[in-house]
Structure formats: structure tokens, C-alpha cells
Design a protein around this motif. Structure first.
Motif, PDB file in Angstrom:
ATOM      1  N   THR A 148       0.837  -1.194   0.000  1.00  2.24           N
ATOM      2  CA  THR A 148       0.000   0.000   0.000  1.00  2.24           C
ATOM      3  C   THR A 148       0.875   1.248   0.000  1.00  2.24           C
ATOM      4  O   THR A 148       1.735   1.419   0.854  1.00  2.24           O
ATOM      5  CB  THR A 148      -0.911   0.005   1.240  1.00  2.24           C
ATOM      6  OG1 THR A 148      -1.716  -1.166   1.216  1.00  2.24           O
ATOM      7  CG2 THR A 148      -1.815   1.229   1.233  1.00  2.24           C
ATOM      8  N   MET A 149       0.618   2.118  -0.957  1.00  4.41           N
ATOM      9  CA  MET A 149       1.387   3.344  -1.058  1.00  4.41           C
ATOM     10  C   MET A 149       0.691   4.439  -0.273  1.00  4.41           C
ATOM     11  O   MET A 149      -0.446   4.811  -0.561  1.00  4.41           O
ATOM     12  CB  MET A 149       1.531   3.751  -2.525  1.00  4.41           C
ATOM     13  CG  MET A 149       2.274   2.730  -3.391  1.00  4.41           C
ATOM     14  SD  MET A 149       3.968   2.491  -2.858  1.00  4.41           S
ATOM     15  CE  MET A 149       4.648   4.107  -3.189  1.00  4.41           C
ATOM     16  N   VAL A 150       1.342   4.928   0.741  1.00  4.06           N
ATOM     17  CA  VAL A 150       0.806   5.996   1.583  1.00  4.06           C
ATOM     18  C   VAL A 150       1.512   7.287   1.208  1.00  4.06           C
ATOM     19  O   VAL A 150       2.745   7.359   1.242  1.00  4.06           O
ATOM     20  CB  VAL A 150       1.004   5.692   3.072  1.00  4.06           C
ATOM     21  CG1 VAL A 150       0.453   6.826   3.921  1.00  4.06           C
ATOM     22  CG2 VAL A 150       0.334   4.381   3.441  1.00  4.06           C
ATOM     23  N   ASN A 151       0.745   8.282   0.835  1.00  5.87           N
ATOM     24  CA  ASN A 151       1.345   9.546   0.432  1.00  5.87           C
ATOM     25  C   ASN A 151       0.793  10.679   1.292  1.00  5.87           C
ATOM     26  O   ASN A 151      -0.036  10.468   2.189  1.00  5.87           O
ATOM     27  CB  ASN A 151       1.108   9.812  -1.058  1.00  5.87           C
ATOM     28  CG  ASN A 151      -0.365   9.721  -1.427  1.00  5.87           C
ATOM     29  OD1 ASN A 151      -1.219  10.198  -0.675  1.00  5.87           O
ATOM     30  ND2 ASN A 151      -0.670   9.126  -2.567  1.00  5.87           N
ATOM     31  N   LEU A 152       1.252  11.881   1.009  1.00  4.28           N
ATOM     32  CA  LEU A 152       0.837  13.036   1.797  1.00  4.28           C
ATOM     33  C   LEU A 152      -0.648  13.324   1.645  1.00  4.28           C
ATOM     34  O   LEU A 152      -1.283  13.833   2.576  1.00  4.28           O
ATOM     35  CB  LEU A 152       1.657  14.260   1.373  1.00  4.28           C
ATOM     36  CG  LEU A 152       3.138  14.254   1.755  1.00  4.28           C
ATOM     37  CD1 LEU A 152       3.827  15.492   1.193  1.00  4.28           C
ATOM     38  CD2 LEU A 152       3.302  14.189   3.268  1.00  4.28           C
ATOM     39  N   HIS A 153      -1.217  12.985   0.489  1.00  8.12           N
ATOM     40  CA  HIS A 153      -2.648  13.221   0.294  1.00  8.12           C
ATOM     41  C   HIS A 153      -3.472  12.326   1.218  1.00  8.12           C
ATOM     42  O   HIS A 153      -4.486  12.760   1.770  1.00  8.12           O
ATOM     43  CB  HIS A 153      -3.019  12.978  -1.162  1.00  8.12           C
ATOM     44  CG  HIS A 153      -4.387  13.469  -1.524  1.00  8.12           C
ATOM     45  ND1 HIS A 153      -4.743  14.797  -1.408  1.00  8.12           N
ATOM     46  CD2 HIS A 153      -5.496  12.823  -1.965  1.00  8.12           C
ATOM     47  CE1 HIS A 153      -6.005  14.956  -1.789  1.00  8.12           C
ATOM     48  NE2 HIS A 153      -6.480  13.762  -2.118  1.00  8.12           N
TER      49      HIS A 153
END
Length: 451
Positions: free
Chosen positions: A115-120
């Protein structure tokens, strides 16, 4: 005077850490006039053997460990009581929420490593934590626990991010990215939720299941609905596209079929709210007489021909303290196979309770025993599509004129009663749905009367 520090060159050095980037300097004086500033690496200057170990206090220890003043591992039973053969009794001061918090540590971390967790994502979660959860009709402390639970269930996390993005899309209508983000997280949440229910269903966490179901209902409610202009053809109106009733009916069926199969190691944090529906409090405050309920049911009778005046005028309510219809939302179905008796008539009784609080003469106060009834009224409106029997949802999808008349007055009351920005999930959907239902019914009644 010179200063010397002796280090053991053969001492084992640990791997560099963040602390290695903070340096220690020693000012050495070789002679009376010359001074030298020497740097000592942190890894050498730190004496690991002298570090103080952190002591974690047991705040929820059992009664036996508290009495003996020994550390409890907070198990059930704990290790000390198991070793001594004592009966382990947990502290009676632990609330349901505290038990839920302690149970989180036993849950596996199911967030996949891919799972890619980003600032958004972080921004959406922060918005839900700071603003959105305070508008969701249940005590904020419950949603605080749900937010912690979401780190163990990816479908719940995606549902939270979806609702947060939908909230932002209504607060910032010029930013179209929020709606697209909400749709992406909704697809992800539904896919993961369906997979969870179809594979390891019996291990599903009850609070994660209930929270996801409720948040999906908020997402359906917050869909803005049809945007119609004055020149929009009536033929484009399609009641089956209103997912509030169709999806609510499906979620209700899944919920009722699933809850008995879900393991419940600890009490649900939602249980007090599920066991305490707001209808009885509202009925006691409205004091609707049984005579008024009878007039209301006659007004919406499925055998009565429709006319234009039914869109603007409603029967008057009579208040009574002796003959109050406290059970007006509990219709005893005599023939569940009949759509009218099994779905349409019960919906009329529930709608009667909501319409009693519309601004009009002799309107019941929105306060009862010094407490505002608006949150209870909002809960009643929110659960109206779920509480209606499946037959009524089918009548709505089939564009039954009388069912659409009930739906029109439901959305009209929702728009008037829940006009505050706190009820962002309801107002926009109700306003648009009321408009297109009025246009549709006006044209339909006009065509019927022309023959």
C-alpha cells in the motif's frame, strides 16, 4: 590545564543512529595560550551501559496485582494470576472504549506492505480526525477508536479516506479532485470489504464491520444527487439512480445476515447506540395523537388518487398527552408478501414522526427535558432508508407514484430540518432530490389528470 578522555578502542561499536549526527566537542588546553576544540563521536561518547531503562507502568492491571503491588501484563488472565493459580479479575473501572483500545494491540496489522501511503492520504486522514468525525451523529470518542482500528483493516481505512474526501468536495466544490479521490477510495474499500466478507468472514472484527457499514451509508447520503436545470427533460428522471434506498437495503440485508456469524471477543463500542434508537424519545416529545396518525395514513393511502395539492399541503397534527402514538414507527405487518402492507404502510408511520417537527403551528419543541432533539432527529432521518422494509425500496426503484410522493416529502423535510452545515452529508442530496421529484410528480400528475 589539559583535559583527557580515555576510550577503549576494542569496545564494540553499535550501528550509527540518528543520535550519531549530534556531536560532542571538548575544549582542550595544550599550553597556557593554545586551545584545541576536539570532536568526540556520539557513538564513542555514549556509555550504553548507563542508559536508564524505560519503565512502563501498568494502568489497567488486575485487582490481585494491584493489591500485591506487582506489575501486571494486563492479560486475561494475567501471567501472575496464572502462575499463582488465582482468579484474575480485571479492574471494574475499565470502560468499553478502554477495552477496545487495549484489544487493538492483539489485532494483526493487515495493511499490506504494497500500500502506497502519500501526503494526500495523510491530509484526508487528518481532515477526518479534525473535522469530519465530529459531524457523524455518534459520540466522537467512538470514532477515535475507529480511527485506531483502521490501521488494522485496510477496507476501513479506505472508507474513512473516502468519506473525508467527500466532505472536502462539498466544502470546496471548485476542487474536482476531491470527488475523484472519494470515488477511488470507495472502489478500493468495496473491493477489500467484499473480499473480507467472502474469505475469512468469521474473523471479521465487529466494530470494523459496523463502522465500515455506517461510513458507506454516509458516502451514499453525501452523493449530491441529480443536478437539474429548468430545461432538463422529465424523461431523464430515474428514481432507481437514487442509491440511498437501494444501497441501504442491501447493506441492511448484509448486516443482519452477517452479525450473528462475526466473533465478538469484546463488547462493541456501537452497541449502546444500536440498542437506543431515537424514535421513542422523538415520539414522546411530538405527542402525536392516534387520530392524527390515522389522518396521515389516509392522506398517503396507496388507493387514493394523487393531486397537485398533495405536494404542498399536509394534514394537521393534533398533540395529545393521553392517546399518544408512541409506537407509530413499529407497524405490525399482517402480510409481509404484500408490498403495500409490508413496506409502504410502515414507511408512512416513520415519515409521520419526522414531519411532525416541520415548522408549523403547534409544532413540538426541538428540545426535550432541556436537551436538543436535533441530533436524534438527524439520526432518525439518517436511518430512515435502512429502517424502511425492502418492499418500499423496490417500489421506489420501480417509480411507484405513491412511493415517490412519500420520498418527496421525506427529502423536503430533510432539507428544512437539517439545514445546518453540520449535516453536510444530507442537505445537498435532499435539496436536489426534492427538486427533481417535485418536477417529476408534477408532470406525472398533470398527465394522469389530462386523460
Amino acid at each position: 590545564m589539559s583535559s583527557f578522555h580515555v576510550f577503549d578502542a576494542n569496545a564494540e561499536r553499535q550501528s550509527p543512529t540518528f543520535m550519531d549526527f549530534t556531536h560532542t566537542f571538548v575544549l582542550c588546553r595544550a599550553t597556557d595560550t593554545d586551545q584545541t576544540l576536539s570532536e568526540i563521536p556520539k557513538a564513542l561518547a555514549l556509555n550504553v551501559s548507563r542508559k536508564r531503562r524505560v519503565h512502563n507502568k501498568s494502568r489497567r492491571g488486575c485487582e490481585n496485582c494491584r493489591r500485591r503491588r506487582v506489575k501486571c501484563n494486563e492479560g486475561n488472565p494475567c501471567e501472575n494470576c496464572t502462575r499463582r493459580g488465582d482468579t484474575c479479575m480485571a479492574s471494574a473501572n475499565i470502560s468499553v472504549n478502554e477495552r477496545s483500545h487495549s484489544a487493538l494491540s492483539a489485532l494483526p496489522n493487515s495493511i499490506s506492505s504494497s500500500t502506497m501511503v502519500n501526503l494526500h492520504h495523510m491530509k484526508l486522514f487528518h481532515h477526518f480526525e479534525s473535522f469530519t468525525h465530529k459531524t457523524l451523529l455518534i459520540d466522537p470518542s467512538v470514532w477515535k477508536t475507529v480511527m485506531q482500528l483502521s490501521f488494522h483493516f485496510e477496507y476501513l481505512m479506505n472508507t474513512i479516506l473516502c468519506v473525508a474526501a467527500r466532505h472536502l468536495s462539498l466544502l470546496q466544490p471548485c476542487n474536482i479532485e476531491h470527488s475523484a479521490t472519494a470515488a477511488q477510495h470507495l472502489c478500493r474499500a468495496l473491493s477489500l470489504f467484499q473480499y473480507q466478507l467472502s474469505t475469512s468472514f468469521t474473523s471479521t472484527h465487529i466494530d470494523a464491520f459496523i463502522a465500515t457499514t455506517l461510513l458507506l451509508l454516509y458516502e451514499v447520503w453525501s452523493q449530491p444527487g441529480p443536478l437539474l436545470s429548468d430545461d432538463t427533460p422529465i424523461s431523464t428522471h430515474d428514481a432507481s439512480k437514487d442509491g440511498v434506498f437501494s444501497i441501504s437495503s442491501s447493506l441492511k440485508k448484509t448486516f443482519l445476515n452477517s452479525v450473528p456469524l462475526i466473533s465478538q471477543p469484546s463488547p462493541s463500542i456501537f452497541l449502546p447506540y444500536l440498542q437506543n434508537p431515537p424514535m421513542r424519545k422523538l415520539a414522546a416529545a411530538a405527542q402525536i395523537s392516534r387520530h392524527s396518525l390515522a389522518k396521515f395514513q389516509e392522506f398517503f393511502s396507496h388507493s387514493r388518487p394523487l393531486n397537485i395539492n398533495m405536494l404542498t399541503s399536509l394534514p394537521s397534527f393534533e398533540r395529545s398527552t393521553s392517546d399518544v402514538a408512541l409506537d407509530l414507527w413499529q407497524h405490525h405487518v399482517h402480510d409481509s408478501s404484500c408490498p403495500i402492507e409490508g413496506g409502504y404502510v410502515p414507511a408512512i408511520g416513520r415519515l409521520c414522526l419526522i414531519l411532525a417537527f416541520l415548522p408549523r403551528p403547534r409544532q413540538p419543541e426541538l428540545h426535550h427535558e432541556g436537551e436538543s432533539l436535533l441530533p436524534d432527529l438527524a439520526r432518525c432521518i439518517f436511518m430512515f432508508p435502512v429502517s424502511c422494509h425492502g418492499a418500499f425500496a423496490s417500489m421506489v426503484q420501480q417509480s411507484d407514484p405513491h412511493a415517490l410522493l412519500v420520498l418527496y416529502h421525506f427529502y423536503r423535510a430533510t432539507r428544512i430540518l437539517l439545514c445546518s452545515s453540520e449535516y453536510w452529508w444530507a442537505h445537498e442530496h435532499a435539496s436536489r432530490s426534492e427538486k427533481w421529484l417535485k418536477n417529476y410528480l408534477t408532470q406525472l400528475i398533470t398527465d394522469l389528470n389530462s386523460f
